[in-house]
Design a protein around this motif. Sequence first.
Motif, short mmCIF file in Angstrom:
data_model
loop_
_atom_site.label_atom_id
_atom_site.label_comp_id
_atom_site.label_asym_id
_atom_site.label_seq_id
_atom_site.Cartn_x
_atom_site.Cartn_y
_atom_site.Cartn_z
N THR A 33 0.83 -1.21 0.00
CA THR A 33 0.00 0.00 0.00
C THR A 33 0.86 1.26 0.00
N ALA A 34 1.97 1.24 0.74
CA ALA A 34 2.84 2.42 0.80
C ALA A 34 3.50 2.69 -0.55
N ARG A 176 2.51 10.64 4.70
CA ARG A 176 3.51 10.67 5.77
C ARG A 176 3.20 9.62 6.84
N LEU A 177 1.92 9.50 7.17
CA LEU A 177 1.51 8.50 8.16
C LEU A 177 1.84 7.09 7.67
N ALA A 182 3.57 1.48 7.51
CA ALA A 182 4.29 0.42 6.79
C ALA A 182 5.38 -0.18 7.67
N ALA A 183 6.02 0.66 8.49
CA ALA A 183 7.04 0.15 9.42
C ALA A 183 6.41 -0.77 10.47
N VAL A 184 5.27 -0.35 11.01
CA VAL A 184 4.56 -1.18 11.99
C VAL A 184 4.12 -2.49 11.35
N GLY A 255 -4.60 3.18 2.33
CA GLY A 255 -3.40 2.42 2.69
C GLY A 255 -3.12 2.47 4.18
N ALA A 256 -3.24 3.65 4.78
CA ALA A 256 -2.99 3.77 6.22
C ALA A 256 -4.02 2.96 7.01
N ALA A 257 -5.29 3.03 6.60
CA ALA A 257 -6.34 2.27 7.29
C ALA A 257 -6.08 0.77 7.19
N ALA A 258 -5.72 0.30 6.00
CA ALA A 258 -5.46 -1.13 5.79
C ALA A 258 -4.25 -1.59 6.60
N ASP A 259 -3.20 -0.77 6.62
CA ASP A 259 -1.99 -1.13 7.36
C ASP A 259 -2.28 -1.26 8.86
#
Length: 332
Positions: A33-34, A176-177, A182-184, A255-259
Motif C-alpha cells: 500500500t505504501a 507521511r503516516l 508500513a514500518a509497523v 493504505g494507512a487504514a489497511a496497514d
Amino acid sequence: MDTVLFLTILVVVFALLFDFINGFHDTANAIATAVSTRALPPRVAVLMAATMNFIGAITFTGVAKALAKDIVDPFSIDNGVIIILAALLSAIIWNLVTWYYGIPSSSSHALIGSLAGAAIAAAGFAVLNYEGFIKIIKALIYSPFIAIVAGFIMMSIFKVLFKDLNLYRTNKGFRRLQIFTAAVQSFTHGTNDAQKSMGIITMALIAAGLQTGDDIPMWVRIAAATAMGLGTSIGGYKIIKTVGGKIMKIRPVNGAAADLASAAVIFGATQLHLPVSTTHVISSSIMGVGSAQRVKGVKWGVAKKIVLTWIITLPTSAIMGAAIFFVLNLFI
C-alpha cells in the motif's frame, strides 16, 4: 557423518531458505500500500521492511513454540527429520510457483499443510495433534474475516474523523503516516511469519535428539530473522502489483487504514501464539477498507482468484508434502 545429523543440517538450510523466500514472497504484504500510493519509493520501502522484519523476528518466540509442538509432537514421531524436510521442500516449491505468477498465496498455509501431509504419509492421521492443529486451522480461517471487519471499521472511523478536511491535504498527511504504518506492518510481519521457520528448526532439533525442550535457541532466532531480512531486501515486486493495485485503487487514507487494521490483527495473533497468514490478513483488510468506501470499488474478480488460491493451498501443499516424503523415504 551420521545420517540424522546430516538430515538435520539439511532441514536448517532449507528452513532458512524458506524464510529467505518467505521474505521476498511476503515483502509485498507489508509495503504494497505504501508503494502503490507513492508514500515510499520501492527501494526505500523494501529496505525499511527488511529492517523492521528482522527486529520483529527476534523479539517474539511464542508462535515458534506453538508450531514446534501443536501440529505434530516431535518427541513421539519416527522419521521426524525426513517429515520436516519433505514439508519444507513442498512449501518452498509452492512459494516459488505462486511468486512466479504474482499470486499472493499464503506461506503459512503452504508450510502447515505440507507438514501435516508429510506427517500423515509417514504415520497416518493419528499422528496429528488434533487440538493444536485445529486451533491453528481456525486461526488461519478466521483471521481474514476478522481483517475484513477491522479494515471496514478502520476506514469508517477515518471517514468520520476526516470528512471535513481538504482531500489533497488529507492525502499528503496520510502519505507521511503511511511511512509509520508500513514500518509497523513490517514489524508485525516479522513477529509472526519468521517464527514459523524457527519452530520448524526447533522441531527438527527435538526429533533428531539434539534438543530436549521447546525453547527456541538464540542462534535459531538470529539465523531465521537474518534470512527473512535478506529475503525482504530483495522484494517481491510482482506481488506488490497485485496487492497494491489490483484489489482496489488505493489512496493514502486507504493504505494507512489497511496497514493499521492488518497490523492489529497480526500482532493480536502473535500475542495469542497463533500463526496466521500475513498475506490473507493484509489482502482482506484492503478488501474491508474498499468495502467501507465503495463496495463496487473493490475488484472482486481479482479478490475471488486470490481467495481460490487460499482455499487450494492447504490441500495441495499437503498432497505435495506427502508425495515428497514418499520419495525421500525411498532413498533415506
